[in-house]
Design an enzyme around this catalytic site. Structure first.
Site, PDB file in Angstrom:
ATOM      1  N   HIS A  20     -25.613 -45.348   5.211  1.00  0.00           N
ATOM      2  CA  HIS A  20     -24.524 -45.618   4.270  1.00  0.00           C
ATOM      3  C   HIS A  20     -24.761 -44.908   2.940  1.00  0.00           C
ATOM      4  O   HIS A  20     -25.890 -44.535   2.582  1.00  0.00           O
ATOM      5  CB  HIS A  20     -24.383 -47.123   4.034  1.00  0.00           C
ATOM      6  CG  HIS A  20     -25.567 -47.742   3.339  1.00  0.00           C
ATOM      7  ND1 HIS A  20     -25.806 -47.608   1.991  1.00  0.00           N
ATOM      8  CD2 HIS A  20     -26.582 -48.494   3.829  1.00  0.00           C
ATOM      9  CE1 HIS A  20     -26.906 -48.257   1.660  1.00  0.00           C
ATOM     10  NE2 HIS A  20     -27.396 -48.798   2.766  1.00  0.00           N
ATOM     11  N   GLU A  96     -29.425 -54.305   8.145  1.00  0.00           N
ATOM     12  CA  GLU A  96     -30.695 -53.896   7.559  1.00  0.00           C
ATOM     13  C   GLU A  96     -31.775 -54.947   7.801  1.00  0.00           C
ATOM     14  O   GLU A  96     -31.490 -56.102   8.127  1.00  0.00           O
ATOM     15  CB  GLU A  96     -30.497 -53.642   6.067  1.00  0.00           C
ATOM     16  CG  GLU A  96     -31.724 -53.151   5.295  1.00  0.00           C
ATOM     17  CD  GLU A  96     -32.342 -51.855   5.824  1.00  0.00           C
ATOM     18  OE1 GLU A  96     -32.802 -51.849   6.991  1.00  0.00           O
ATOM     19  OE2 GLU A  96     -32.388 -50.865   5.065  1.00  0.00           O
TER      20      GLU A  96
END
Length: 213
Positions: A20, A96
């Site tokens: 990202h 994550e």
């Protein structure tokens, strides 16, 4: 970009990893696990630029972490137009690393707190507002993601959109290496990496490519 037919059962698809774009936390070095922070203006621009590195590809599947920084990056990079009929899929296993008690802290802050050297790959995390996660747990869930796309990679490309540490661990699992090797695989925000098979061996085609400004 077309993919040749499989030879002798060897997968011929490429596995494309997209980290990202920048967030306020990633810019300042804060560990950003499950906190759902948005992209910065630069992060949005970097996501759009990352799309230029994907031009010419068509993906059998595109799968993204459910966190908004990954979802928004996938959209801005134009992956919805490059995906198959399912569009951009979501898989919670691509979130994550859960940093537990170290969420939101920089490495320097953690080292000061502990009074000694520390890295997440070597020393792990402690419980906090969330339980935290071992590197082995991260590796197990990304291994499940890779198992789920193995058939798609047989003769098609797959894109995974996620986060720095999680994707670094995923790369080590794909490459059949010890997971702490991920500490040596730097991965910048908004970068594109490509993995593939060469004579049945998993290999890196390119790593940490960032589109020019």
């Amino acid at each position: 970009m077309t993919t040749p037919a499989s030879r002798d059962g060897e997968p011929t698809g490429h596995l494309v990893l997209l980290r990202h774009g920048e967030t306020e936390w990633s810019r300042s070095g804060r560990h950003t696990g499950l906190t759902d922070v948005p992209l910065t203006a630069e992060g949005r621009q970097a996501a759009r630029r990352a799309g230029t590195l994907l031009e010419g590809r068509r993906f059998a599947r595109v799968i993204a972490s459910p966190l908004q920084r990954a979802q928004h990056t996938a959209e801005l990079a134009g992956l919805a137009d490059l995906a198959g009929p399912a569009g951009i899929e979501t898989d919670v296993r691509l979130v994550e690393w859960d940093y537990g008690g170290y969420e939101g802290l920089t490495t320097t802050q953690i080292r000061v707190r502990l009074g000694r050297p520390w890295t997440v790959f070597d020393d792990g995390v402690v419980p906090g507002a969330t339980p935290g996660e071992s590197i082995e747990a991260v590796a197990a869930r990304v291994a499940a993601v890779l198992a789920g796309i193995a058939g798609d990679l047989q003769d098609g490309d797959v894109a995974l959109v996620g986060h720095g540490h999680c994707l670094r661990v995923l790369a080590t699992v794909f490459l059949r290496q010890e997971v702490r090797m991920g500490a040596q695989l730097l991965l910048d925000a908004g970068s594109v990496s490509v993995l593939e098979y060469e004579r049945e061996q998993p290999a890196i085609r390119s790593w940490n490519q960032v589109a020019p400004v």
